[in-house]
Design a protein around this motif. Structure first.
Motif, PDB file in Angstrom:
ATOM      1  N   ILE A  36       3.014  -3.639   8.094  1.00 16.84           N
ATOM      2  CA  ILE A  36       1.914  -3.957   7.184  1.00 16.84           C
ATOM      3  C   ILE A  36       0.681  -3.210   7.654  1.00 16.84           C
ATOM      4  O   ILE A  36       0.546  -2.878   8.827  1.00 16.84           O
TER       5      ILE A  36
ATOM      6  N   ASP B 169       0.688  -6.013   1.761  1.00 16.82           N
ATOM      7  CA  ASP B 169       1.775  -5.196   1.234  1.00 16.82           C
ATOM      8  C   ASP B 169       2.579  -4.629   2.391  1.00 16.82           C
ATOM      9  O   ASP B 169       2.017  -4.194   3.397  1.00 16.82           O
TER      10      ASP B 169
ATOM     11  N   LYS C 272      10.226  -2.635   1.874  1.00 16.66           N
ATOM     12  CA  LYS C 272       9.068  -1.869   1.415  1.00 16.66           C
ATOM     13  C   LYS C 272       8.611  -2.434   0.077  1.00 16.66           C
ATOM     14  O   LYS C 272       9.429  -2.781  -0.773  1.00 16.66           O
ATOM     15  N   ASN C 273       7.316  -2.555  -0.110  1.00 17.30           N
ATOM     16  CA  ASN C 273       6.658  -3.074  -1.312  1.00 17.30           C
ATOM     17  C   ASN C 273       6.749  -4.586  -1.463  1.00 17.30           C
ATOM     18  O   ASN C 273       6.319  -5.121  -2.475  1.00 17.30           O
ATOM     19  N   SER C 274       7.311  -5.303  -0.475  1.00 17.07           N
ATOM     20  CA  SER C 274       7.273  -6.769  -0.499  1.00 17.07           C
ATOM     21  C   SER C 274       5.840  -7.213  -0.231  1.00 17.07           C
ATOM     22  O   SER C 274       5.012  -6.441   0.260  1.00 17.07           O
ATOM     23  N   LYS C 275       5.563  -8.439  -0.539  1.00 15.71           N
ATOM     24  CA  LYS C 275       4.269  -9.052  -0.238  1.00 15.71           C
ATOM     25  C   LYS C 275       4.520 -10.132   0.803  1.00 15.71           C
ATOM     26  O   LYS C 275       5.426 -10.953   0.641  1.00 15.71           O
TER      27      LYS C 275
END
Length: 76
Positions: A40, A30, A4-7
């Protein structure tokens, strides 16, 4: 690992392994979590899906694919 919150960048490939360049080519997404599953948020609609989709962690450059048998992301 993609969390979670990775790009991530999403890469599409055809059945021969050639990269498919779409409207979202090189776009960064995101990673979100809903109901204990990551994903995503697509803002664009797609008319068709590629046979192979890879997800690249922008921070590390590591690529993953979604294993349809195990239901998990696996490192390439």
């Amino acid at each position: 690992m993609i969390r979670k919150n990775s790009k991530v960048k999403v890469h599409f490939y055809d059945e021969r392994g050639n990269k498919i360049k779409t409207r979202v080519y090189e776009k960064v997404f995101d990673v979100v979590e809903e109901k204990k599953q990551i994903g995503i948020m697509w803002k664009e609609k797609f008319k068709a899906f590629a046979p192979a989709v890879h997800f690249e962690n922008v921070r590390t450059g590591t690529k993953y694919f979604s294993n349809q048998i195990t239901g998990k992301l696996e490192r390439i």
